[in-house]
Design a protein around this motif. Sequence first.
Motif, PDB file in Angstrom:
ATOM      1  N   ASP A  45      15.682 104.820   2.115  1.00  0.00           N
ATOM      2  CA  ASP A  45      15.665 105.528   0.837  1.00  0.00           C
ATOM      3  C   ASP A  45      14.228 105.924   0.505  1.00  0.00           C
ATOM      4  N   PHE A  46      14.064 107.112  -0.052  1.00  0.00           N
ATOM      5  CA  PHE A  46      12.724 107.548  -0.438  1.00  0.00           C
ATOM      6  C   PHE A  46      12.814 108.542  -1.585  1.00  0.00           C
ATOM      7  N   VAL A  47      11.676 108.793  -2.218  1.00  0.00           N
ATOM      8  CA  VAL A  47      11.598 109.710  -3.360  1.00  0.00           C
ATOM      9  C   VAL A  47      10.772 110.930  -2.961  1.00  0.00           C
ATOM     10  N   SER A  48      11.261 112.110  -3.270  1.00  0.00           N
ATOM     11  CA  SER A  48      10.560 113.349  -2.931  1.00  0.00           C
ATOM     12  C   SER A  48       9.194 113.398  -3.602  1.00  0.00           C
ATOM     13  N   ASP A  49       8.210 113.949  -2.880  1.00  0.00           N
ATOM     14  CA  ASP A  49       6.861 114.051  -3.444  1.00  0.00           C
ATOM     15  C   ASP A  49       6.397 115.505  -3.572  1.00  0.00           C
ATOM     16  N   LEU A  50       7.333 116.450  -3.404  1.00  0.00           N
ATOM     17  CA  LEU A  50       6.999 117.870  -3.550  1.00  0.00           C
ATOM     18  C   LEU A  50       8.196 118.586  -4.172  1.00  0.00           C
ATOM     19  N   ILE A  51       7.904 119.441  -5.157  1.00  0.00           N
ATOM     20  CA  ILE A  51       8.966 120.184  -5.839  1.00  0.00           C
ATOM     21  C   ILE A  51       8.655 121.672  -5.794  1.00  0.00           C
ATOM     22  N   VAL A  52       9.693 122.465  -5.611  1.00  0.00           N
ATOM     23  CA  VAL A  52       9.574 123.921  -5.648  1.00  0.00           C
ATOM     24  C   VAL A  52      10.581 124.435  -6.673  1.00  0.00           C
ATOM     25  N   GLN A 130       5.064 125.629  -6.755  1.00  0.00           N
ATOM     26  CA  GLN A 130       5.156 124.510  -5.800  1.00  0.00           C
ATOM     27  C   GLN A 130       4.121 123.478  -6.198  1.00  0.00           C
ATOM     28  N   SER A 131       4.566 122.250  -6.380  1.00  0.00           N
ATOM     29  CA  SER A 131       3.644 121.237  -6.901  1.00  0.00           C
ATOM     30  C   SER A 131       4.040 119.843  -6.438  1.00  0.00           C
ATOM     31  N   LYS A 132       3.050 118.952  -6.397  1.00  0.00           N
ATOM     32  CA  LYS A 132       3.309 117.538  -6.115  1.00  0.00           C
ATOM     33  C   LYS A 132       3.551 116.750  -7.404  1.00  0.00           C
ATOM     34  N   GLU A 133       3.373 117.413  -8.539  1.00  0.00           N
ATOM     35  CA  GLU A 133       3.667 116.777  -9.828  1.00  0.00           C
ATOM     36  C   GLU A 133       5.156 116.968 -10.111  1.00  0.00           C
ATOM     37  N   VAL A 134       5.960 116.205  -9.398  1.00  0.00           N
ATOM     38  CA  VAL A 134       7.409 116.406  -9.405  1.00  0.00           C
ATOM     39  C   VAL A 134       8.006 116.265 -10.802  1.00  0.00           C
ATOM     40  N   ASN A 135       7.679 115.203 -11.493  1.00  0.00           N
ATOM     41  CA  ASN A 135       8.279 114.966 -12.811  1.00  0.00           C
ATOM     42  C   ASN A 135       7.882 116.046 -13.819  1.00  0.00           C
ATOM     43  N   LYS A 136       6.650 116.493 -13.720  1.00  0.00           N
ATOM     44  CA  LYS A 136       6.156 117.518 -14.636  1.00  0.00           C
ATOM     45  C   LYS A 136       6.910 118.839 -14.451  1.00  0.00           C
TER      46      LYS A 136
END
Length: 244
Positions: A45-52, A130-136
């Motif tokens: 199990d893992f959590v994504s560290d990049l969001i688009v 595209q950002s590594k600030e996933v929650n934001k």
Amino acid sequence: MLKNSLNVIIIAIALVISSYLFSSAFQNRNKSNDTISVTGSGKKDFVSDLIVWSGSFSKKSMTLKEAYAALDADREKIKTYLSSKGIAPNEMVFSAVSFNKDFETIFNENGTTRQQTFTGFTLTQSVSIQSKEVNKIEELSRQSSELINSGVEFYSSPPEYYYTKLAELKITMIAEATKDASIRAKSIAENADASLGNLKKSDMGVFQITGQNSSEDFSYGGSFNTQSKNKTANITVRLVYQVD
């Protein structure tokens, strides 16, 4: 007479040698088939560290000039809005503008086309982040409907989630699956009163990424979930051992 006896002796010796060679080959063939095949699995199990995340907006007018001017105004409103949410200008990627000529079709009573009337130009453009600030960015995607209050026809797409350390994760999981398969092989050999020999062959199965606690099905070519922030990776490894 002596010659005939010699021929008989030679044939007899040849038959003995042939029988020995055949028996030896048969035994070696059976020996090579004394193998066990086992499949081991690895799961993480893992959590994504990049969001688009992306969205689109459009404007319609009877002339291209008016439509472009209206679209430019909306683009500036979007830039101002995103900046207020902490998005830097270089993080906003705007696509090229696409446009369509719109027509209204009028039909006769029998269903055939009578005429087509031009109703204007529709211009559409999209923006992506595209950002590594996933929650934001995830929160921003939920709040983007606020743009509608400023008169912008903005259509938000669901965010896509990725993991930038996938290669390292895959290597770790292959090691885990291989260890699991090896333990299974040793257990099978011990229960069969045999000993595990050399590794003859190893094959890696399909690498799958699904959403955590989801009902997604595995696919033959490998699934790659981008809709879930929390994911689960699965991999299998098949080992073939010689059994002594």
